[in-house]
Design an enzyme around this catalytic site. Structure first.
Site, PDB file in Angstrom:
ATOM      1  N   TYR A  11      34.195  23.963  84.839  1.00 26.43           N
ATOM      2  CA  TYR A  11      35.436  24.620  85.589  1.00 26.43           C
ATOM      3  C   TYR A  11      35.824  26.093  85.193  1.00 26.43           C
ATOM      4  O   TYR A  11      35.382  27.091  86.117  1.00 26.43           O
ATOM      5  CB  TYR A  11      36.261  23.562  85.693  1.00 26.43           C
ATOM      6  CG  TYR A  11      37.802  24.086  86.469  1.00 26.43           C
ATOM      7  CD1 TYR A  11      37.420  24.730  87.704  1.00 26.43           C
ATOM      8  CD2 TYR A  11      38.948  23.879  86.227  1.00 26.43           C
ATOM      9  CE1 TYR A  11      38.520  25.055  88.426  1.00 26.43           C
ATOM     10  CE2 TYR A  11      40.010  24.281  86.956  1.00 26.43           C
ATOM     11  CZ  TYR A  11      39.791  24.912  88.062  1.00 26.43           C
ATOM     12  OH  TYR A  11      40.803  25.508  88.719  1.00 26.43           O
ATOM     13  N   SER A  34      27.564  17.512  79.906  1.00 29.25           N
ATOM     14  CA  SER A  34      28.374  16.320  80.121  1.00 29.25           C
ATOM     15  C   SER A  34      29.207  16.131  81.237  1.00 29.25           C
ATOM     16  O   SER A  34      29.665  15.160  81.563  1.00 29.25           O
ATOM     17  CB  SER A  34      28.776  15.870  78.679  1.00 29.25           C
ATOM     18  OG  SER A  34      29.878  17.215  78.288  1.00 29.25           O
ATOM     19  N   ASN A  35      29.829  17.337  81.514  1.00 32.67           N
ATOM     20  CA  ASN A  35      30.893  17.484  82.644  1.00 32.67           C
ATOM     21  C   ASN A  35      30.554  18.537  83.533  1.00 32.67           C
ATOM     22  O   ASN A  35      31.483  19.060  83.900  1.00 32.67           O
ATOM     23  CB  ASN A  35      32.335  17.641  81.919  1.00 32.67           C
ATOM     24  CG  ASN A  35      33.372  17.081  82.930  1.00 32.67           C
ATOM     25  OD1 ASN A  35      33.073  16.238  83.478  1.00 32.67           O
ATOM     26  ND2 ASN A  35      34.351  17.571  82.842  1.00 32.67           N
ATOM     27  N   SER A 124      45.462  25.203  74.514  1.00 31.87           N
ATOM     28  CA  SER A 124      46.193  24.696  75.523  1.00 31.87           C
ATOM     29  C   SER A 124      47.805  24.657  75.290  1.00 31.87           C
ATOM     30  O   SER A 124      48.145  24.659  74.332  1.00 31.87           O
ATOM     31  CB  SER A 124      45.701  23.140  75.771  1.00 31.87           C
ATOM     32  OG  SER A 124      46.462  22.479  76.609  1.00 31.87           O
ATOM     33  N   TYR A 148      43.583  14.700  72.094  1.00 34.10           N
ATOM     34  CA  TYR A 148      43.144  15.825  72.855  1.00 34.10           C
ATOM     35  C   TYR A 148      43.892  17.048  72.257  1.00 34.10           C
ATOM     36  O   TYR A 148      43.304  18.182  71.688  1.00 34.10           O
ATOM     37  CB  TYR A 148      42.933  15.846  74.447  1.00 34.10           C
ATOM     38  CG  TYR A 148      43.045  17.028  74.827  1.00 34.10           C
ATOM     39  CD1 TYR A 148      41.710  17.890  74.944  1.00 34.10           C
ATOM     40  CD2 TYR A 148      43.911  17.678  75.622  1.00 34.10           C
ATOM     41  CE1 TYR A 148      41.705  19.048  75.487  1.00 34.10           C
ATOM     42  CE2 TYR A 148      43.982  18.821  76.131  1.00 34.10           C
ATOM     43  CZ  TYR A 148      42.711  19.580  76.166  1.00 34.10           C
ATOM     44  OH  TYR A 148      42.614  20.884  76.826  1.00 34.10           O
ATOM     45  N   LYS A 152      43.109  20.476  69.778  1.00 38.75           N
ATOM     46  CA  LYS A 152      43.366  21.838  69.800  1.00 38.75           C
ATOM     47  C   LYS A 152      44.298  22.716  68.926  1.00 38.75           C
ATOM     48  O   LYS A 152      43.927  23.664  68.451  1.00 38.75           O
ATOM     49  CB  LYS A 152      44.189  22.031  71.485  1.00 38.75           C
ATOM     50  CG  LYS A 152      43.415  21.810  72.568  1.00 38.75           C
ATOM     51  CD  LYS A 152      41.959  22.655  72.574  1.00 38.75           C
ATOM     52  CE  LYS A 152      41.010  22.150  73.819  1.00 38.75           C
ATOM     53  NZ  LYS A 152      39.877  23.036  73.713  1.00 38.75           N
ATOM     54  N   ASN A 198      44.584  14.982  87.034  1.00 34.69           N
ATOM     55  CA  ASN A 198      45.522  16.302  87.384  1.00 34.69           C
ATOM     56  C   ASN A 198      45.972  16.423  88.883  1.00 34.69           C
ATOM     57  O   ASN A 198      45.212  15.886  89.467  1.00 34.69           O
ATOM     58  CB  ASN A 198      44.605  17.475  87.058  1.00 34.69           C
ATOM     59  CG  ASN A 198      44.293  17.575  85.302  1.00 34.69           C
ATOM     60  OD1 ASN A 198      43.253  17.480  84.900  1.00 34.69           O
ATOM     61  ND2 ASN A 198      45.421  17.395  84.589  1.00 34.69           N
TER      62      ASN A 198
END
Ligand code: NAD
Ligand code: UD1
Length: 335
Positions: A11, A34-35, A124, A148, A152, A198
């Site tokens: 994205y 993978s995404n 993030s 996750y 980061k 999201n």
């Protein structure tokens, strides 16, 4: 200049490839798909009218990464490749730690081996934890609630330590707030697999009729209307922030917030989306989501001061472009 963009078909990566090509860079994208979908290559070419090189590799694999550096003189790296679903990271923590941390170390080793001095890392706002808003770069970080977020924070520490050793290594640690929207062509955008976690992709799928109604997670937060407040940033502004970071790198590791500095509540997003697109979004208030904080928005003065970058696009453009992409988009499974 040749820029290696890992996760370049995802994205944020795909929008950044567009921004880099438009700024005159040569782009080499690396992604294990993978995404993301390989079709994004053609869409990036279609938008920019320029060529982009692509390697389908896993960036935790050092031999595969070295192959790219042996084939091209790389001048800088933007490292987007990573797993990013908060809930999933609680279920498969080892995959998250391995993928996100090993990939970062493999790329940092390649920088040393091949003399690459410029490194931009996707961090993030989640690393701030439940600090007091607005979040500012020199705040002490609080623990995040999930693996996750920890990956980061750990990558930031690893890269900061590497940059402390005297050398002319320059690293930008970019803390993204909430990227939304899509390229105005409607060709590339956010296409989550399954039911979106999201807010914006959930809203666009309700607008499309794929989901019945939005569930708003809590209306009893101490915010303007009780719903959660976030700093939504148009993905193209974010992409341009990467170009600015690359062009203004300084020796050492430097952290920058990439947001707008504006907090917007869930109800305000719903209203903005309805007004921008003339579509009603049915919703229902449900329980708070575990791990959510009330408010998250950035102090953006450092990025403006040091990178000369500021987000330009407003909520209407975010909602309009997100919807344009969703309308155009054929399900991953359909294509
Ligand atoms: P994305 O999933 O769309 O893009 C990540 C890309 O990396 C995908 O194309 C995926 O196929 C690829 N990838 C994953 N692991 C890989 C590996 N080991 N080797 C090669 N390719 C691999 O996600 P995105 O939203 O574009 O996020 C990009 C980066 O920004 C991620 O590191 C994410 O954690 C970070 N980030 C995202 C957000 C957000 O809200 N989207 C917020 C803060 C930070
Ligand atoms: C989530 C992640 C965060 C990550 C960020 C950007 C969690 C707990 N946090 O944050 O680590 O950095 O995405 O990828 O997942 N909302 C609803 N209904 C929905 C979806 C969301 O009401 O169906 C609300 C949320 O409660 C929140 C706001 O909308 O107040 C934004 O949610 P979301 O888009 O998931 O982003 P974050 O919570 O900021």
């Amino acid at each position: 200049m040749n820029i290696l963009v890992t996760g370049g078909l995802g994205y944020i990566g795909s929008h950044t490839c567009v921004a880099l090509l438009e700024a005159g860079y040569n782009v080499i994208a690396a992604d294990n798909l993978s995404n993301s979908k390989v079709e994004n290559i053609n869409k990036i070419k279609q938008i920019t009218g320029q060529e982009i090189l692509f390697y389908q590799i896993d960036v935790v694999n050092e031999d595969s990464v070295n192959r790219i550096f042996n084939n091209h003189k790389i001048d800088g790296i933007i490292h987007f490749a990573g797993l990013k679903a908060v809930g999933e990271s609680v279920d498969i923590p080892l995959d998250y730690y391995y993928n996100n941390i090993v990939s970062t170390m493999v790329l940092a080793r390649a920088c040393k081996r091949y003399g690459v001095k410029r490194f931009v890392f996707s961090s993030s706002a989640t690393v701030y934890g439940d600090n007091r808003v607005p979040f500012i770069e020199n705040m002490e970080l609080l623990p995040t609630t999930n693996p996750y977020g920890e990956t980061k924070a750990m990558c930031e520490r690893i890269l900061s330590d590497i940059a402390k050793v005297p050398s002319d290594f320059s690293i930008a640690l970019l803390r993204y707030f909430n990227p939304v929207g899509a390229h105005e062509s409607g060709l590339i955008g956010e296409a989550p697999k399954g039911i979106p976690n999201n807010l914006m992709p959930y809203v666009t799928q309700v607008a499309k009729g794929k989901l019945e109604k939005l569930r708003i997670f809590g209306n009893d937060y101490p915010t303007i209307d009780g719903t959660g407040v976030r700093d939504y940033i148009h993905v193209l502004d974010l992409a341009e922030g990467h170009v600015a970071a690359l062009e203004n790198l300084k020796e050492g590791a430097h952290v920058y917030n990439l947001g707008t500095g504006q907090g917007t509540s869930v109800l305000e997003i719903v209203k903005a989306f309805e007004e921008a697109n003339s579509i009603k979004i049915p919703y229902q208030i449900v329980e708070r989501r575990h791990g959510d904080i009330a408010e998250c928005y950035a102090d953006v003065s450092k990025a403006e001061r040091e990178l000369g970058w500021k987000a330009k696009r407003d909520l209407v453009e975010m909602c309009r472009d997100a919807w344009k992409f969703e309308k155009n988009y054929k399900e991953l499974v359909e294509s």
